[in-house]
Design an enzyme around this catalytic site. Sequence first.
Site, PDB file in Angstrom:
ATOM      1  N   GLU A   1       0.831  -1.220   0.000  1.00  0.00           N
ATOM      2  CA  GLU A   1       0.000   0.000   0.000  1.00  0.00           C
ATOM      3  C   GLU A   1       0.857   1.259   0.000  1.00  0.00           C
ATOM      4  O   GLU A   1       0.823   2.028   0.960  1.00  0.00           O
ATOM      5  CB  GLU A   1      -0.868   0.041   1.259  1.00  0.00           C
TER       6      GLU A   1
ATOM      7  N   GLY B   1       1.867   4.989  -0.591  1.00  0.00           N
ATOM      8  CA  GLY B   1       1.216   6.267  -0.860  1.00  0.00           C
ATOM      9  C   GLY B   1       2.278   7.282  -1.253  1.00  0.00           C
ATOM     10  O   GLY B   1       2.415   7.668  -2.418  1.00  0.00           O
TER      11      GLY B   1
ATOM     12  N   CYS C   1      -0.892  33.913   9.421  1.00  0.00           N
ATOM     13  CA  CYS C   1      -0.612  34.761  10.572  1.00  0.00           C
ATOM     14  C   CYS C   1      -0.146  33.958  11.762  1.00  0.00           C
ATOM     15  O   CYS C   1      -0.852  33.881  12.773  1.00  0.00           O
ATOM     16  CB  CYS C   1      -1.854  35.564  10.908  1.00  0.00           C
TER      17      CYS C   1
HETATM   18  N1  LLP Z   1      -1.149   1.745   4.676  1.00  0.00           N
HETATM   19  C1  LLP Z   1      -1.543   2.165   5.895  1.00  0.00           C
HETATM   20  C2  LLP Z   1      -2.349   1.279   6.731  1.00  0.00           C
HETATM   21  C3  LLP Z   1      -1.185   3.436   6.354  1.00  0.00           C
HETATM   22  O1  LLP Z   1      -1.557   3.829   7.550  1.00  0.00           O
HETATM   23  C4  LLP Z   1      -0.418   4.282   5.511  1.00  0.00           C
HETATM   24  C5  LLP Z   1      -0.060   5.629   5.948  1.00  0.00           C
HETATM   25  C6  LLP Z   1      -0.043   3.810   4.253  1.00  0.00           C
HETATM   26  C7  LLP Z   1      -0.421   2.538   3.871  1.00  0.00           C
HETATM   27  C8  LLP Z   1       0.758   4.625   3.291  1.00  0.00           C
HETATM   28  O2  LLP Z   1       2.002   4.959   3.789  1.00  0.00           O
HETATM   29  P1  LLP Z   1       3.081   5.698   2.853  1.00  0.00           P
HETATM   30  O3  LLP Z   1       3.497   4.731   1.792  1.00  0.00           O
HETATM   31  O4  LLP Z   1       2.419   6.891   2.277  1.00  0.00           O
HETATM   32  O5  LLP Z   1       4.172   6.074   3.798  1.00  0.00           O
HETATM   33  N2  LLP Z   1       0.668  12.535   7.083  1.00  0.00           N
HETATM   34  C9  LLP Z   1       1.946  11.869   7.287  1.00  0.00           C
HETATM   35  C10 LLP Z   1       1.912  10.436   6.825  1.00  0.00           C
HETATM   36  C11 LLP Z   1       0.869   9.603   7.522  1.00  0.00           C
HETATM   37  C12 LLP Z   1       0.853   8.192   7.010  1.00  0.00           C
HETATM   38  C13 LLP Z   1      -0.338   7.480   7.486  1.00  0.00           C
HETATM   39  N3  LLP Z   1      -0.472   6.139   7.020  1.00  0.00           N
HETATM   40  C14 LLP Z   1       3.017  12.641   6.534  1.00  0.00           C
HETATM   41  O6  LLP Z   1       2.719  13.690   5.966  1.00  0.00           O
HETATM   42  O7  LLP Z   1       4.161  12.242   6.543  1.00  0.00           O
END
Ligand code: LLP
Length: 444
Positions: A291, A293, A362
Amino acid sequence: MFYLHGTSRINDLGHLEIGGCDTTELVSQYGSPLFVYDETYIRQIIRSYRNGFDNSGLQYEVAYASKAFCTQAICRLVEEEGGSLDVVSMGELYTALSASFPAERIHFHGNNKTPEELEYALDAGIGAFVIDNFHEMQLLGALCRQRGIFAKVLLRVTPGVDAHTHDYISTGQQDSKFGFDVSNETAHRAIEQALQTEGIQLIGLHSHIGSSIFITEGFALAIERVSRLYEWAVNSAGANLSVLNVGGGFGIRYQEGDTPLAPEQYIEAIASAVKHSFDQHGLPLPKVVIEPGRSIVGAAGTTLYTIGSKKVIPGVRTYLAVDGGMTDNPRPALYQAKYEAAVASRMLEEPVETVSIAGKCCESGDMLIWDVAIPHAEAGDILAVSCTGAYNYSMASNYNRIGRPAVVFVSGGEAEEVVRRESLDDLVRLDRIPARMQTPSLQK
Ligand code: LLP
């Protein structure tokens, strides 16, 4: 040093070009701030993950974690590339379905899915639910029984692997709001309960060990632990499992010193850990789901800002302000995230000063970058901040009633607006003035 990701390059005018489009022209056409996504690069990354799996001989799904950047266009792109989708809310699911993403290739995550969300997903016929806790298991079971159907589910387990540090420790991840603990046998109880719950069909296990991971040892350790549980589920609890979802978390190069592996390298390590662990347990190989992202969209996104005011504090610091900030990129304020920047119209000029890039909100905490060396830049110049494709637009806000930027996809010299800029009307769209407060001019 500003790193040129994907199709980014410096054109003959000395301007930053992405997807064959001059970024200064993109701002003239679409305004600023502007999110620019390198479509070719996104496709290339998805294909690299798929290649890695094709080489491994395993059955697989590459499920894009849409929380990183969820719009109809990216859902279409992922669909075209044969990917699946991970959603975590009704809003993400709606976005995908409204872009005609096939429901059976969607799986639904979340530690507190509401009854309304579960019903919506059941009605849509999504591929699988990743059950996070006992409450959800009961709720989903009951909803399925009401409908006379079986929902395919995976259980999210917490294998006790902390991937955030190189020197990972085995209990770090245990203190988490997500999933069933492996170490204290909660996960075993969850498997037993899932098998007894009429209405759900347990097809596999899921774990996600963290984000921005640059090494593969954490994945291998998690796979080892989860496969032990998988073996117990199959041989002792009598489960009929076929799916192992190892989550996302693959790192990207935000700045110098970040050392991500290539998608194929992550997959090679994951595939060999899966083969090794499953062979050891004498289990048939599962379908492996990942998964990612951030690693799919993060480095493919660049934010273009227009430079405005400058404040020089002699001997202390020079603040250079841009027309966006924490509203379109809350990550520096939230996570002390670091970014690289360049002046898009002066890519060949030598750096002459070190400045700190301030947002326009701000509050003093609205800083995008501390201390970046750039060429001489003036109000009106375009500043490009790279690697803003993941968790920027998706976490953007309207703080200070600032509209969210437009988003364009660029490829082969063509730009397409995939999200339009929020207008002033959009900003008051949800507001209502109570009748007793209406001003004479508003009264009919
Ligand atoms: N699968 C699950 C169950 C997750 O909780 C996440 C991310 C992903 C996949 C994807 O992870 P990635 O490949 O994107 O690292 N807002 C934070 C990141 C939060 C990630 C939450 N879960 C940031 O801006 O770094």
